[in-house]
Every structure is written in structure tokens, then in C-alpha cells.
Design a protein around this motif. Sequence first.
Motif, PDB file in Angstrom:
ATOM      1  N   ILE A  33      -0.886  32.195  30.844  1.00 16.08           N
ATOM      2  CA  ILE A  33       0.292  31.690  31.582  1.00 16.08           C
ATOM      3  C   ILE A  33       1.397  31.959  30.801  1.00 16.08           C
ATOM      4  N   PHE A  34       1.399  31.665  29.359  1.00 12.87           N
ATOM      5  CA  PHE A  34       2.423  31.949  28.415  1.00 12.87           C
ATOM      6  C   PHE A  34       2.997  33.436  28.563  1.00 12.87           C
ATOM      7  N   GLU A  35       1.901  34.294  28.551  1.00 11.95           N
ATOM      8  CA  GLU A  35       2.070  35.785  28.575  1.00 11.95           C
ATOM      9  C   GLU A  35       2.621  36.441  29.854  1.00 11.95           C
ATOM     10  N   LYS A  36       2.134  35.673  31.016  1.00 16.05           N
ATOM     11  CA  LYS A  36       2.703  35.914  32.419  1.00 16.05           C
ATOM     12  C   LYS A  36       4.229  35.466  32.510  1.00 16.05           C
ATOM     13  N   ASP A  37       4.337  34.202  31.847  1.00 16.68           N
ATOM     14  CA  ASP A  37       5.631  33.875  31.969  1.00 16.68           C
ATOM     15  C   ASP A  37       6.607  34.775  31.344  1.00 16.68           C
ATOM     16  N   LEU A  38       6.515  35.137  30.049  1.00 20.69           N
ATOM     17  CA  LEU A  38       7.064  35.842  29.249  1.00 20.69           C
ATOM     18  C   LEU A  38       7.457  37.281  29.741  1.00 20.69           C
ATOM     19  N   SER A  39       6.349  37.723  30.614  1.00 18.90           N
ATOM     20  CA  SER A  39       6.461  39.253  31.152  1.00 18.90           C
ATOM     21  C   SER A  39       7.146  39.295  32.321  1.00 18.90           C
ATOM     22  N   GLY A  40       7.890  38.193  32.748  1.00 24.20           N
ATOM     23  CA  GLY A  40       8.352  38.142  34.158  1.00 24.20           C
ATOM     24  C   GLY A  40       7.801  38.016  35.276  1.00 24.20           C
ATOM     25  N   GLU A  41       6.317  37.757  35.206  1.00 24.16           N
ATOM     26  CA  GLU A  41       5.539  37.650  36.522  1.00 24.16           C
ATOM     27  C   GLU A  41       5.729  36.206  37.097  1.00 24.16           C
ATOM     28  N   MET A  42       5.284  36.136  38.198  1.00 18.64           N
ATOM     29  CA  MET A  42       5.693  34.757  39.140  1.00 18.64           C
ATOM     30  C   MET A  42       4.620  33.812  38.403  1.00 18.64           C
ATOM     31  N   VAL A  43       4.994  32.772  38.030  1.00 15.51           N
ATOM     32  CA  VAL A  43       4.051  31.644  37.707  1.00 15.51           C
ATOM     33  C   VAL A  43       4.309  30.397  38.503  1.00 15.51           C
ATOM     34  N   SER A  44       3.181  29.853  38.915  1.00 15.90           N
ATOM     35  CA  SER A  44       3.230  28.931  39.823  1.00 15.90           C
ATOM     36  C   SER A  44       2.501  27.559  39.226  1.00 15.90           C
ATOM     37  N   PRO A  45       3.009  26.434  39.769  1.00 14.40           N
ATOM     38  CA  PRO A  45       2.504  24.984  39.324  1.00 14.40           C
ATOM     39  C   PRO A  45       0.982  24.909  39.634  1.00 14.40           C
ATOM     40  N   ASN A  46       0.486  25.811  40.392  1.00 15.03           N
ATOM     41  CA  ASN A  46      -0.954  25.564  41.098  1.00 15.03           C
ATOM     42  C   ASN A  46      -1.985  26.434  40.372  1.00 15.03           C
ATOM     43  N   GLU A  47      -1.454  27.297  39.183  1.00 15.04           N
ATOM     44  CA  GLU A  47      -2.372  27.930  38.552  1.00 15.04           C
ATOM     45  C   GLU A  47      -3.028  27.512  37.372  1.00 15.04           C
ATOM     46  N   PRO A  48      -4.082  27.948  36.729  1.00  7.09           N
ATOM     47  CA  PRO A  48      -4.704  27.498  35.519  1.00  7.09           C
ATOM     48  C   PRO A  48      -3.871  27.919  34.516  1.00  7.09           C
ATOM     49  N   GLY A  49      -3.458  26.753  33.514  1.00 10.97           N
ATOM     50  CA  GLY A  49      -2.654  26.696  32.502  1.00 10.97           C
ATOM     51  C   GLY A  49      -1.412  26.426  32.443  1.00 10.97           C
ATOM     52  N   TYR A  50      -0.815  26.065  33.592  1.00 10.89           N
ATOM     53  CA  TYR A  50       0.436  25.479  34.012  1.00 10.89           C
ATOM     54  C   TYR A  50       0.596  24.145  33.291  1.00 10.89           C
ATOM     55  N   GLU A  51      -0.278  23.385  33.133  1.00 11.97           N
ATOM     56  CA  GLU A  51      -0.058  22.058  32.496  1.00 11.97           C
ATOM     57  C   GLU A  51       0.156  22.354  30.862  1.00 11.97           C
ATOM     58  N   ALA A  52      -0.687  23.305  30.553  1.00 11.50           N
ATOM     59  CA  ALA A  52      -0.189  23.652  28.947  1.00 11.50           C
ATOM     60  C   ALA A  52       1.300  24.133  28.766  1.00 11.50           C
ATOM     61  N   LEU A  53       1.797  25.210  29.621  1.00  8.11           N
ATOM     62  CA  LEU A  53       2.977  25.360  29.861  1.00  8.11           C
ATOM     63  C   LEU A  53       4.343  24.166  29.735  1.00  8.11           C
ATOM     64  N   ILE A  54       3.765  23.283  30.695  1.00  8.53           N
ATOM     65  CA  ILE A  54       4.662  22.142  30.726  1.00  8.53           C
ATOM     66  C   ILE A  54       4.660  21.234  29.686  1.00  8.53           C
TER      67      ILE A  54
END
Length: 187
Positions: A4-25
Motif C-alpha cells: 500500500i505504501f508503494e501504491k500510494d507513492l506511485s499515484g495509484e488509487m488507495v482505498s480504506p477497504n484494501e489490505p494494508g490501509y491500517e498500516a498506512l493510517i
Amino acid sequence: MKNIFEKDLSGEMVSPNEPGYEALISDIFATIKTATEMNTGYRTSEEVREYMKQILGKPLEKSTTVLPPLYIDYGKPITIGKGCFIQQCCTFFGRGGITIGNDVFIGPKVNLITINHDPNPENRSATYGRPIVIEDKAWIGINSTILPGVRIGYGAIVGAGSVVTKDVPPMTVVAGNPARFIKGIEA
């Protein structure tokens, strides 16, 4: 597969419903906690430098000055160059990546916002990032907002209270909402 961190930084859409979101938050809340500690009470420049090292995950250049309070959601994708002066009450939403060059002046209450929401109302809680780049010797005036994906060119000036929605060419002055070309700068 990207985490999720790589997705977030690469500009992909990140949703609260996906795995790893809790780690990001969790990382965001840890950064906010450290920034809040830095912002509470008087801090020496050495203390601010130590807090910024924790926030950024790397040392802050000795020649750079940060005046708290600084409101920041996520510092690891942020790079700050040498000889910068960052005034108080700035807000950095760093998830999409912020690169601040050398000898950059950032006025009080400047907002660097790299994150936006999905325009689809059915998926509005999802976010995506776009990096902000501020090249060497730029000056961002008081209470300006730089939006996701914007590059501020070498030596450019953003007038006070501006909202910058598009790239700013080197050695120019922009101002307004939205910011527009005012004049070139003579070297």
C-alpha cells in the motif's frame, strides 16, 4: 504486487477497504504524534532537527531551518534540501511525495498538498497522490497552496495567498487563485 505504501507513492488509487490501509493510517498517526510533540512548546533548533529526523526518516540538512508549528501527515516521502527556510504554520500532506530543492523559502501558512480524492462520489474515500517538486531558490509566499502534481521552477516566486494548480516556469512570478503568470524575473 505493490504494498500500500508503494501504491500510494506511485499515484495509484488507495482505498480504506484494501489490505494494508491500517498500516498506512498507523504511520500517519505516528507522524502526526511526533509533529504534535514538536509543535507543543518552545523547541531549540537542535530539538526541531531531531524531531524532523524522526518525521522524515532521514536527517534534516544543518543549513535548513524549520520553524514550528509544522503540520505534516506523512514525512518519509519528503525531501528537503540545503539552505531552506520553512516558516511556521505550514501544512505538508506528503503522501504523494514532496521534493524541496536547495535555498527554498516557504512562507508562513503555506500548504503543500499531494493527495486528492476520487471524484466518483461512490468511491470518494479513496485517495491518490501526485508529487510536488519545488526547485532550487524558489520562494512560496505566505498562505499559498500548492496542489498535487505541481512543479515550481528554479527561482520562481509564488505570490502570497495564491492557489497553484499548474506548473510554474523557472524565473517567473505567479499569483492569484488560480495562480497565473505575472512577470518574468531578471537574473
